[in-house]
Scaffold this motif. Structure first.
Motif, PDB file in Angstrom:
ATOM      1  N   GLN A   1       7.765 -45.144 -73.450  1.00  0.00           N
ATOM      2  CA  GLN A   1       8.483 -44.541 -74.523  1.00  0.00           C
ATOM      3  C   GLN A   1       7.393 -44.493 -75.638  1.00  0.00           C
ATOM      4  O   GLN A   1       6.657 -45.171 -76.420  1.00  0.00           O
ATOM      5  CB  GLN A   1       9.558 -45.523 -75.097  1.00  0.00           C
TER       6      GLN A   1
ATOM      7  N   GLY B   1       9.224 -41.595 -81.100  1.00  0.00           N
ATOM      8  CA  GLY B   1      10.098 -40.647 -81.339  1.00  0.00           C
ATOM      9  C   GLY B   1      10.751 -39.950 -80.197  1.00  0.00           C
ATOM     10  O   GLY B   1      11.357 -38.885 -80.170  1.00  0.00           O
ATOM     11  N   GLU B   2      10.487 -40.530 -78.925  1.00  0.00           N
ATOM     12  CA  GLU B   2      10.925 -39.834 -77.616  1.00  0.00           C
ATOM     13  C   GLU B   2      11.696 -40.713 -76.826  1.00  0.00           C
ATOM     14  O   GLU B   2      11.903 -42.104 -77.135  1.00  0.00           O
ATOM     15  CB  GLU B   2       9.671 -39.468 -76.938  1.00  0.00           C
ATOM     16  N   GLY B   3      12.293 -40.199 -75.899  1.00  0.00           N
ATOM     17  CA  GLY B   3      13.160 -41.309 -74.981  1.00  0.00           C
ATOM     18  C   GLY B   3      12.003 -41.884 -73.885  1.00  0.00           C
ATOM     19  O   GLY B   3      10.856 -41.569 -73.877  1.00  0.00           O
ATOM     20  N   LEU B   4      12.570 -42.662 -73.002  1.00  0.00           N
ATOM     21  CA  LEU B   4      11.892 -43.179 -71.860  1.00  0.00           C
ATOM     22  C   LEU B   4      11.499 -42.173 -70.900  1.00  0.00           C
ATOM     23  O   LEU B   4      12.107 -41.452 -70.426  1.00  0.00           O
ATOM     24  CB  LEU B   4      12.544 -44.302 -71.426  1.00  0.00           C
TER      25      LEU B   4
END
Lengths: 117, 114
Positions: B38, B41-44
């Motif tokens: 991750q 500020g982002e998804g996995l």
């Protein structure tokens, strides 16, 4: 082309309000999930739906109600929001179940940052 | 029950250093094992995976080997870069839930200094 998209990305709301987070996947997957990530980055599954049917409900308060109108959508509605609901909520999807190599990978959305004040 | 334990962070390394993030698991049978990353500020995102014992998953210079005898799936990279700074999650998908539940570890934050 976003594979798993969720809206809104940021949401600030007052205690006691009701809010929804929407999720859509364009991967043709038959399984969708909601995960909650707390401030310490711990990620915990909340719900899993397969072909619009609820498969997993991980002792989530009944203020949280998922709805899957079709295989491509899994929305999360939260009633009577509490301070402790502040977290990042991730929608995700996968195809099929374990044992099938293509079904093992989960694809995540970018997250919805919920802040309850 | 099924669980994943990974080393606590944060891990701070200098660029080009060797990275190891330990992960051990408890599960029935032969679960599938994963590493997700991750970025801020982002998804996995899936980094790598292994579906049976002795399999080695690899991607972007990262590697992990499925060790049934030690129930481990440690993540390694020979030379880290600043761009590798992120949170890394070890995960398993147990067989006995029909494949619908992936269990994640607590995450390990990695900082790489230039």
């Amino acid at each position: 082309d976003t594979a798993v998209s969720q809206t809104p990305k940021y949401l600030v709301t007052q205690m006691g309000n009701d809010k929804s987070i929407k999720c859509e996947q364009n991967l043709g997957h038959d399984t969708m999930y909601w995960y909650k990530q707390d401030s310490k980055k711990f990620l915990k599954i909340m719900f899993s739906y397969n072909n619009k049917e609820l498969i997993i409900n991980e002792t989530v308060p009944n203020r949280f109600s998922p709805k899957s109108p079709d295989k491509a959508h899994l929305n999360l509605h939260i009633n009577s929001l509490e301070l402790g609901d502040s977290a990042v909520y991730f929608c995700a999807s996968s195809q099929g179940a374990a044992g099938k190599s293509s079904g093992n990978t989960i694809y995540f959305g970018e997250g919805s940052w919920l802040t309850v004040v | 029950g099924n669980s994943v334990t990974q080393m606590e962070g944060p891990v701070t390394l200098s660029e080009e250093a060797f990275l190891t993030i330990n992960c051990t698991y408890t599960a029935t049978g032969y679960p599938s094992l994963f590493w997700y990353v991750q970025y801020p500020g982002e998804g996995l995102q899936l980094l790598l995976k292994a579906t049976k014992a002795d399999d080695k998953g690899s991607n972007k210079g990262f590697e992990a080997t499925y060790r049934k005898e030690t129930t481990s799936f440690h993540l390694e990279k020979g030379s880290v870069q600043v761009s590798d700074s992120a949170v890394y999650f070890c995960a398993l998908r147990p067989i006995n839930t029909g494949g619908f539940k992936t269990i994640f570890g607590a995450g390990t934050r990695l900082f790489v200094k230039a």
